[in-house]
Design a protein around this motif. Structure first.
Motif, PDB file in Angstrom:
ATOM      1  N   THR A  34      27.519  39.854  40.988  1.00  6.11           N
ATOM      2  CA  THR A  34      27.894  39.329  39.570  1.00  6.11           C
ATOM      3  C   THR A  34      28.990  39.968  39.220  1.00  6.11           C
ATOM      4  OG1 THR A  34      25.658  38.799  39.101  1.00  6.11           O
ATOM      5  CG2 THR A  34      27.015  39.079  37.408  1.00  6.11           C
ATOM      6  N   LEU A  35      30.058  39.451  38.747  1.00  7.52           N
ATOM      7  CA  LEU A  35      31.462  40.146  38.230  1.00  7.52           C
ATOM      8  C   LEU A  35      31.673  39.435  36.897  1.00  7.52           C
ATOM      9  CD1 LEU A  35      33.054  39.874  41.620  1.00  7.52           C
ATOM     10  CD2 LEU A  35      32.469  42.022  40.629  1.00  7.52           C
ATOM     11  N   ILE A  36      31.603  40.375  35.951  1.00  3.75           N
ATOM     12  CA  ILE A  36      31.936  39.601  34.621  1.00  3.75           C
ATOM     13  C   ILE A  36      33.328  39.226  34.245  1.00  3.75           C
ATOM     14  CG2 ILE A  36      32.750  42.135  33.439  1.00  3.75           C
ATOM     15  CD1 ILE A  36      30.974  41.514  31.063  1.00  3.75           C
ATOM     16  N   SER A  38      41.189  40.771  32.482  1.00  2.00           N
ATOM     17  CA  SER A  38      40.617  41.589  33.664  1.00  2.00           C
ATOM     18  C   SER A  38      39.597  42.672  33.277  1.00  2.00           C
ATOM     19  CB  SER A  38      41.684  41.894  34.554  1.00  2.00           C
ATOM     20  OG  SER A  38      41.057  42.547  35.525  1.00  2.00           O
ATOM     21  N   PRO A  39      38.319  42.653  33.919  1.00  2.00           N
ATOM     22  CA  PRO A  39      37.441  43.733  33.881  1.00  2.00           C
ATOM     23  C   PRO A  39      38.186  45.023  34.333  1.00  2.00           C
ATOM     24  CG  PRO A  39      37.005  42.214  36.015  1.00  2.00           C
ATOM     25  CD  PRO A  39      37.787  41.624  35.052  1.00  2.00           C
ATOM     26  N   ALA A  40      39.106  45.017  35.151  1.00  2.00           N
ATOM     27  CA  ALA A  40      39.786  46.188  35.318  1.00  2.00           C
ATOM     28  C   ALA A  40      40.580  46.775  34.173  1.00  2.00           C
ATOM     29  CB  ALA A  40      40.933  46.054  36.504  1.00  2.00           C
ATOM     30  N   ILE A  65      36.757  46.939  31.360  1.00  2.00           N
ATOM     31  CA  ILE A  65      35.530  47.864  31.482  1.00  2.00           C
ATOM     32  C   ILE A  65      35.795  49.278  31.346  1.00  2.00           C
ATOM     33  CG2 ILE A  65      34.086  48.632  33.694  1.00  2.00           C
ATOM     34  CD1 ILE A  65      33.164  46.093  32.685  1.00  2.00           C
ATOM     35  N   ILE A  97      29.944  49.625  27.089  1.00  2.00           N
ATOM     36  CA  ILE A  97      29.520  49.196  28.297  1.00  2.00           C
ATOM     37  C   ILE A  97      27.821  48.910  28.330  1.00  2.00           C
ATOM     38  CG2 ILE A  97      29.423  51.427  29.624  1.00  2.00           C
ATOM     39  CD1 ILE A  97      30.432  48.069  31.342  1.00  2.00           C
ATOM     40  N   LEU A 129      26.492  48.650  37.682  1.00  2.00           N
ATOM     41  CA  LEU A 129      25.867  49.594  36.765  1.00  2.00           C
ATOM     42  C   LEU A 129      26.793  50.825  36.708  1.00  2.00           C
ATOM     43  CD1 LEU A 129      23.119  49.481  35.524  1.00  2.00           C
ATOM     44  CD2 LEU A 129      22.283  51.220  36.977  1.00  2.00           C
ATOM     45  N   SER A 130      27.487  50.759  35.363  1.00  2.00           N
ATOM     46  CA  SER A 130      28.451  51.991  35.274  1.00  2.00           C
ATOM     47  C   SER A 130      27.636  53.459  35.181  1.00  2.00           C
ATOM     48  CB  SER A 130      29.136  51.663  33.983  1.00  2.00           C
ATOM     49  OG  SER A 130      28.842  52.218  33.144  1.00  2.00           O
ATOM     50  N   GLU A 183      24.669  48.108  41.904  1.00  3.63           N
ATOM     51  CA  GLU A 183      25.924  48.835  42.517  1.00  3.63           C
ATOM     52  C   GLU A 183      26.272  50.056  41.654  1.00  3.63           C
ATOM     53  OE1 GLU A 183      29.025  46.274  43.693  1.00  3.63           O
ATOM     54  OE2 GLU A 183      27.462  45.087  44.979  1.00  3.63           O
ATOM     55  N   ASP A 231      32.294  51.150  46.326  1.00  3.68           N
ATOM     56  CA  ASP A 231      33.629  51.930  46.598  1.00  3.68           C
ATOM     57  C   ASP A 231      33.405  53.207  47.374  1.00  3.68           C
ATOM     58  OD1 ASP A 231      34.211  49.816  44.676  1.00  3.68           O
ATOM     59  OD2 ASP A 231      34.253  51.428  43.021  1.00  3.68           O
ATOM     60  N   GLU A 269      33.815  45.449  51.914  1.00  2.00           N
ATOM     61  CA  GLU A 269      34.327  44.881  50.623  1.00  2.00           C
ATOM     62  C   GLU A 269      35.808  44.319  50.951  1.00  2.00           C
ATOM     63  OE1 GLU A 269      33.217  46.408  46.634  1.00  2.00           O
ATOM     64  OE2 GLU A 269      34.132  48.217  47.569  1.00  2.00           O
ATOM     65  N   GLY A 270      36.180  43.316  50.329  1.00  2.00           N
ATOM     66  CA  GLY A 270      37.595  42.714  50.114  1.00  2.00           C
ATOM     67  C   GLY A 270      38.105  42.295  51.710  1.00  2.00           C
ATOM     68  N   GLY A 303      34.591  39.071  50.654  1.00  5.15           N
ATOM     69  CA  GLY A 303      35.856  38.864  50.453  1.00  5.15           C
ATOM     70  C   GLY A 303      36.438  37.501  50.405  1.00  5.15           C
ATOM     71  N   PRO A 332      35.165  35.161  44.031  1.00  2.05           N
ATOM     72  CA  PRO A 332      34.131  35.248  42.984  1.00  2.05           C
ATOM     73  C   PRO A 332      34.186  33.723  42.397  1.00  2.05           C
ATOM     74  CG  PRO A 332      35.448  36.957  42.636  1.00  2.05           C
ATOM     75  CD  PRO A 332      36.086  36.208  43.650  1.00  2.05           C
TER      76      PRO A 332
HETATM   77  P1  C2E Z   1      33.948  46.177  42.255  1.00  4.91           P
HETATM   78  O1  C2E Z   1      32.524  46.327  41.812  1.00  4.91           O
HETATM   79  O2  C2E Z   1      34.324  46.942  43.429  1.00  4.91           O
HETATM   80  O3  C2E Z   1      34.186  44.401  42.580  1.00  4.91           O
HETATM   81  C1  C2E Z   1      34.977  43.973  43.534  1.00  4.91           C
HETATM   82  C2  C2E Z   1      36.296  43.549  43.058  1.00  4.91           C
HETATM   83  O4  C2E Z   1      36.982  43.179  44.327  1.00  4.91           O
HETATM   84  C3  C2E Z   1      36.266  42.309  41.886  1.00  4.91           C
HETATM   85  O5  C2E Z   1      37.175  42.445  41.342  1.00  4.91           O
HETATM   86  C4  C2E Z   1      36.662  41.023  43.286  1.00  4.91           C
HETATM   87  O6  C2E Z   1      37.054  40.033  42.342  1.00  4.91           O
HETATM   88  C5  C2E Z   1      37.487  41.951  43.942  1.00  4.91           C
HETATM   89  N1  C2E Z   1      37.560  41.234  45.320  1.00  4.91           N
HETATM   90  C6  C2E Z   1      36.385  40.853  46.048  1.00  4.91           C
HETATM   91  N2  C2E Z   1      36.992  40.317  47.417  1.00  4.91           N
HETATM   92  C7  C2E Z   1      38.293  40.715  47.201  1.00  4.91           C
HETATM   93  C8  C2E Z   1      39.474  40.449  48.535  1.00  4.91           C
HETATM   94  O7  C2E Z   1      39.086  39.957  49.676  1.00  4.91           O
HETATM   95  N3  C2E Z   1      40.366  40.810  48.036  1.00  4.91           N
HETATM   96  C9  C2E Z   1      40.868  41.412  46.875  1.00  4.91           C
HETATM   97  N4  C2E Z   1      42.176  41.884  46.870  1.00  4.91           N
HETATM   98  N5  C2E Z   1      39.998  41.787  45.965  1.00  4.91           N
HETATM   99  C10 C2E Z   1      38.809  41.329  46.238  1.00  4.91           C
HETATM  100  P2  C2E Z   1      37.172  42.312  39.696  1.00  4.91           P
HETATM  101  O8  C2E Z   1      36.176  41.034  39.549  1.00  4.91           O
HETATM  102  O9  C2E Z   1      38.317  42.094  39.007  1.00  4.91           O
HETATM  103  O10 C2E Z   1      36.220  43.229  39.297  1.00  4.91           O
HETATM  104  C11 C2E Z   1      36.818  44.442  39.227  1.00  4.91           C
HETATM  105  C12 C2E Z   1      36.076  45.982  39.034  1.00  4.91           C
HETATM  106  O11 C2E Z   1      35.518  45.685  37.543  1.00  4.91           O
HETATM  107  C13 C2E Z   1      34.840  45.809  39.647  1.00  4.91           C
HETATM  108  O12 C2E Z   1      35.241  46.224  40.929  1.00  4.91           O
HETATM  109  C14 C2E Z   1      33.839  46.429  38.919  1.00  4.91           C
HETATM  110  O13 C2E Z   1      34.133  47.867  39.081  1.00  4.91           O
HETATM  111  C15 C2E Z   1      33.946  46.280  37.480  1.00  4.91           C
HETATM  112  N6  C2E Z   1      33.242  45.275  37.195  1.00  4.91           N
HETATM  113  C16 C2E Z   1      33.220  43.676  37.094  1.00  4.91           C
HETATM  114  N7  C2E Z   1      31.994  43.268  36.689  1.00  4.91           N
HETATM  115  C17 C2E Z   1      31.378  44.399  36.160  1.00  4.91           C
HETATM  116  C18 C2E Z   1      29.927  44.505  35.372  1.00  4.91           C
HETATM  117  O14 C2E Z   1      29.382  43.263  35.182  1.00  4.91           O
HETATM  118  N8  C2E Z   1      29.642  45.780  35.137  1.00  4.91           N
HETATM  119  C19 C2E Z   1      30.412  46.773  35.441  1.00  4.91           C
HETATM  120  N9  C2E Z   1      29.784  48.216  34.925  1.00  4.91           N
HETATM  121  N10 C2E Z   1      31.737  46.772  35.949  1.00  4.91           N
HETATM  122  C20 C2E Z   1      32.037  45.609  36.305  1.00  4.91           C
END
Ligand code: C2E
Ligand code: CA
Ligand code: CA
Length: 273
Positions: free
Chosen positions: A41-43, A54-56, A59, A68, A100-101, A131, A162, A218-219, A239, A245
């Motif tokens: 799940t990605l927010i 962006s969550p980057a 968050i 958070i 989970l942060s 995670e 990570d 990942e990725g 990935g 996503p």
């Molecule tokens: P993360 O947990 O490491 O999530 C993986 C990130 O890598 C996601 O970015 C995803 O879209 C991206 N990704 C997946 N496959 C690939 C790929 O093949 N290539 C590339 N370049 N990127 C890929 P996203 O969705 O932008 O999320 C970024 C970060 O934000 C997440 O990294 C996580 O740390 C945080 N995040 C997202 N949703 C939540 C949430 O619900 N709660 C918390 N605490 N953090 C979140």
């Protein structure tokens, strides 16, 4: 600037009230069978003026100011509710992974809050993975470990996210009650051309396996990376090669396609717990 950070913080409070947050789901695939392990799940945030943020970006701000915590509970509850909707549609069990942060892990009442959400949503804890990142031992490591251990006892799986980018990865492997190790994307970026990266990756996978962890890369973006990961016996991949996503409208048909081809079945994960 400080002002715009403050503004974003206010906007996040509003977003929780107005339902401006929503979830995307990214599939995780078993590399040897092609079966679906589950989804992470990605927010996402649709800001009324700024559009998608962006969550980057948001968050880290939410982690600093504590928002958070409510956001994280919202994500967990929505994930469980959505999982139950999929099950009601006849989609077989799979695993749902939620981030989970560190800030959440420092909450005194984390475990009872999670228990309450599982109870309210009638969620099977064995279908849930949380995670956590390597930075999580920053403060009060004993308390964090104790909370993670309670979650594990409830049947929830814990994934280290990570993996490899933090400064003391190996001590986490030793001290945390983990099921899953997610290898950071940075280890894959130059994998195909760099022998050193291949040696490191292979070693991480072997180390993880010897500690009885399941490994998720990942990725994964290219066929070349996939082939190497398979020869290295990496268990799962996530990935763009498999899927970006996806929003709700796209993930549901994705599940149905997988189901038709028999690729959502026998969940090693559910049997493992
Ligand atoms: P993360 O947990 O490491 O999530 C993986 C990130 O890598 C996601 O970015 C995803 O879209 C991206 N990704 C997946 N496959 C690939 C790929 O093949 N290539 C590339 N370049 N990127 C890929 P996203 O969705 O932008 O999320 C970024 C970060 O934000 C997440 O990294 C996580 O740390 C945080 N995040 C997202 N949703 C939540 C949430 O619900 N709660 C918390 N605490 N953090 C979140
Ligand atoms: Ca993650
Ligand atoms: Ca990650």
């Amino acid at each position: 600037s400080t002002d715009s950070v403050q503004q974003l913080a206010w906007d996040m409070v509003q977003a929780l009230e107005q339902d401006d947050f929503f979830l995307n789901y990214q599939p995780q695939i078993n590399l040897s069978t092609g079966q679906l392990l589950g989804v992470e799940t990605l927010i996402r945030w649709r800001h009324p003026q700024l559009g998608l943020v962006s969550p980057a970006t948001f968050i880290p701000i939410a982690e600093k100011n504590g928002l958070i915590v409510p956001i994280g509970y919202w994500v967990l509850k929505q994930s469980c509710l959505q999982y139950q909707k999929w099950r009601a549609l006849g989609i077989p069990p799979f695993k749902i992974s939620v981030n989970l942060s560190l800030r959440q892990l420092q909450e005194e009442n984390l475990v009872p809050r999670i228990q309450a959400i599982l109870h309210e949503t009638q969620m099977n804890p064995q279908a849930l993975a949380l995670e956590v990142t390597e930075s999580l031992m920053y403060q009060e490591p004993e308390k964090v470990i104790a909370r993670l251990t309670r979650l594990k006892q409830m049947g929830i799986q814990v994934a280290i996210d990570d993996f490899g980018v933090g400064y003391s990865s190996l001590s986490y492997l030793k001290n945390l009650p983990l099921h899953i190790l997610k290898i950071d994307k940075s280890f894959l970026d130059d994998l195909v051309d760099t022998e050193k990266d291949q040696v490191i990756l292979q070693s991480i996978i072997e180390l993880g396996h010897r500690l009885n962890l399941e490994i998720v890369a990942e990725g994964v973006e290219t066929q070349g990376q996939l082939e190497l990961l398979k020869t290295m016996n990496c268990d799962y991949g996530q990935g763009y090669l498999f899927s970006r996503p996806l929003g709700l409208d796209d993930i549901t048909p994705f599940f149905q396609t997988f189901q038709k081809s028999g690729l959502i079945k026998s969940h090693s994960v559910l049997a493992l717990a």
